[in-house]
Design an enzyme around this catalytic site. Sequence first.
Site, PDB file in Angstrom:
ATOM      1  N   ASP A   6      38.521  25.310 -32.543  1.00  0.00           N
ATOM      2  CA  ASP A   6      39.571  24.710 -33.358  1.00  0.00           C
ATOM      3  C   ASP A   6      40.651  24.120 -32.455  1.00  0.00           C
ATOM      4  O   ASP A   6      41.258  24.829 -31.648  1.00  0.00           O
ATOM      5  CB  ASP A   6      40.158  25.807 -34.245  1.00  0.00           C
ATOM      6  CG  ASP A   6      41.188  25.252 -35.196  1.00  0.00           C
ATOM      7  OD1 ASP A   6      40.829  24.355 -35.960  1.00  0.00           O
ATOM      8  OD2 ASP A   6      42.343  25.690 -35.131  1.00  0.00           O
ATOM      9  N   THR A  25      42.028  18.997 -36.609  1.00  0.00           N
ATOM     10  CA  THR A  25      43.017  19.186 -35.553  1.00  0.00           C
ATOM     11  C   THR A  25      42.508  18.690 -34.202  1.00  0.00           C
ATOM     12  O   THR A  25      43.304  18.322 -33.356  1.00  0.00           O
ATOM     13  CB  THR A  25      43.379  20.670 -35.434  1.00  0.00           C
ATOM     14  OG1 THR A  25      42.183  21.414 -35.337  1.00  0.00           O
ATOM     15  CG2 THR A  25      44.157  21.119 -36.634  1.00  0.00           C
ATOM     16  N   THR A  26      41.199  18.688 -34.006  1.00  0.00           N
ATOM     17  CA  THR A  26      40.660  18.165 -32.757  1.00  0.00           C
ATOM     18  C   THR A  26      40.659  16.644 -32.814  1.00  0.00           C
ATOM     19  O   THR A  26      41.089  15.971 -31.876  1.00  0.00           O
ATOM     20  CB  THR A  26      39.216  18.654 -32.536  1.00  0.00           C
ATOM     21  OG1 THR A  26      39.137  20.020 -32.916  1.00  0.00           O
ATOM     22  CG2 THR A  26      38.801  18.506 -31.112  1.00  0.00           C
ATOM     23  N   ASP A  37      40.034  26.849 -42.201  1.00  0.00           N
ATOM     24  CA  ASP A  37      39.795  25.408 -42.302  1.00  0.00           C
ATOM     25  C   ASP A  37      39.108  25.077 -43.621  1.00  0.00           C
ATOM     26  O   ASP A  37      39.493  24.144 -44.317  1.00  0.00           O
ATOM     27  CB  ASP A  37      38.906  24.921 -41.142  1.00  0.00           C
ATOM     28  CG  ASP A  37      39.697  24.736 -39.860  1.00  0.00           C
ATOM     29  OD1 ASP A  37      40.835  25.247 -39.809  1.00  0.00           O
ATOM     30  OD2 ASP A  37      39.195  24.092 -38.937  1.00  0.00           O
TER      31      ASP A  37
END
Length: 535
Positions: free
Chosen positions: A69, A102-103, A400
């Site tokens: 994550d 988020t990446t 997530d």
Amino acid sequence: MALAFDEFGRPFIILREQEQKSRLRGLDAQKANIAAGKAVAKILRTSLGPKGMDKMLQSPDGEVTVTNDGATILEQMDVDNQIAKLMVELSQSQDYEIGDGTTGVVVLAGSLLEQAERLLERGIHPIRVAEGYEMASRIAVDHLQHISKKFEFGLENIEPLVQTCMTTLSSKIVNRCKRPLAEIAVRAVLAVADLERKDVNLDLIKVEGKVGGKLEDTELVYGILIDKDMSHPQMPKRIEDAKIAILTCPFEPPKPKTKHKVDIDTVEKFQTLRVQEQEYFDQMVQKCKDAGATLVICQWGFDDEANHLLMHRNLPAVRWVGGVELELIAIATGGRIVPRFQELTPDKLGKAGLVREKSFGTTKDRMLYIEHCANSRAVTIFIRGGNKMMIEETKRSIHDALCVARNLIRNNSIVYGGGSAEISCSVAVEAAADKHPGVEQYAIRAFADALDAVPMALAENSGLQPIETLNAVKSQQIKEKNPHCGIDCNDVGTNDMCEQNVFETLIGKQQQILLATQVVKMILKIDDVISPSEY
Ligand code: ADP
Ligand code: MG
């Protein structure tokens, strides 16, 4: 820093403790900042997508985290460059707003910076680049809206939600059982969702984990799970139709707040004190019984005397329950938290259909399940797994998935994943660049190129030839006018993401583009960096 003027009226800047500061100005500052931002993005690049790698991070006290994550990786890294910290915050704000992606957001920002660097080298002013990026991001966001699809789902038809959660989970370690986990996440969100107001309070979903068992044993408990057991081994392990007294007062003789001293110098005095104490306990238990409680949940402990008495009077009790759990129990069972025994009345008791204690494996580990509560809106996801790292990563992955399900309930539009949305936006932005006569068109084109970074990273991480694959997919999109073509990461045989069921939420994708653009604009506008120099 102070601004002064020399005898000819020319301004100059005085730095306090000049020799201890280092200063970068103009293009040098921008280049250094861009390099720092790119460095962070490069770290995350290999973690993107279903075939992305995980990172192992060790904290200063030796605790190890294995994760994929983006937000977690950056949070655990000890970043001390200010610009790199902006990237960390970027990832965190995506986490905060959307929960997933988020990446991707950092990879996109890194690629925007890389493109900006080229433009700066060609002599385009940073502000023009920033403006061009702003225009391009608006075009991309509108285009996303244009290619998005509404997803219809209801309580009977949860399949679309499950599919979207599965896309999120497919890039995590837990992808081995993404189907059951996605179903758990969706059912948990639906259990607490307010479908009329289109809102979900994720606080009502508690995620608990216990080492042991296997990932497949992860379950959804319609109720509350607390990591506690009955205070006495002989108390019943199963209570039906429990009436629960939720107490924040200890089963103890009252202690005066002022200083006090009790002198016990004779046997009689000791006897009286003992009888007195017993009476206190007796009264407390009696008060609970009078109110009709069949189970006591207490924030504090109680000593052996009280414990024995509770067992004797057939009033099961749980001690040392944390404040947060106590609150959740109160919400779920519709009870009130009672701070004093005097205030205990029957209407303040919480109600639960079944309270049971369950033990695991061969250990003495036990958990308390409080199910079929009066207000069944609180649920718990109980994760099992081989080790602590696995459980922690599963918790993050479930988070997530929960966020994705919540976002879909708020706004049921989706776009297709696997880089297809980015490629489609890139084509649209590229086309729009031709319509702009000014210098901004270079920035807009650069933005289009930057969008390609996401599919390229996906391809690279899956062991495909990045440029060839991207070109093939892009030309296919243009030729077939099909915005669903993406990178076939899992080698399924088709690159139509619609057939592969790879979805992402529209708001998540839009947010990625908006946030990344904003941070990049901010970085580009910095042209003077004053920092304490290293020595
Ligand atoms: P993030 O933290 O940004 O969500 P992930 O590692 O979860 O990063 O990767 C998300 C990317 O992987 C998205 O672009 C998504 O479309 C893509 N993706 C997920 N599953 C698949 C799949 N089965 N095939 C192709 N791409 C996928
Ligand atoms: Mg993801």
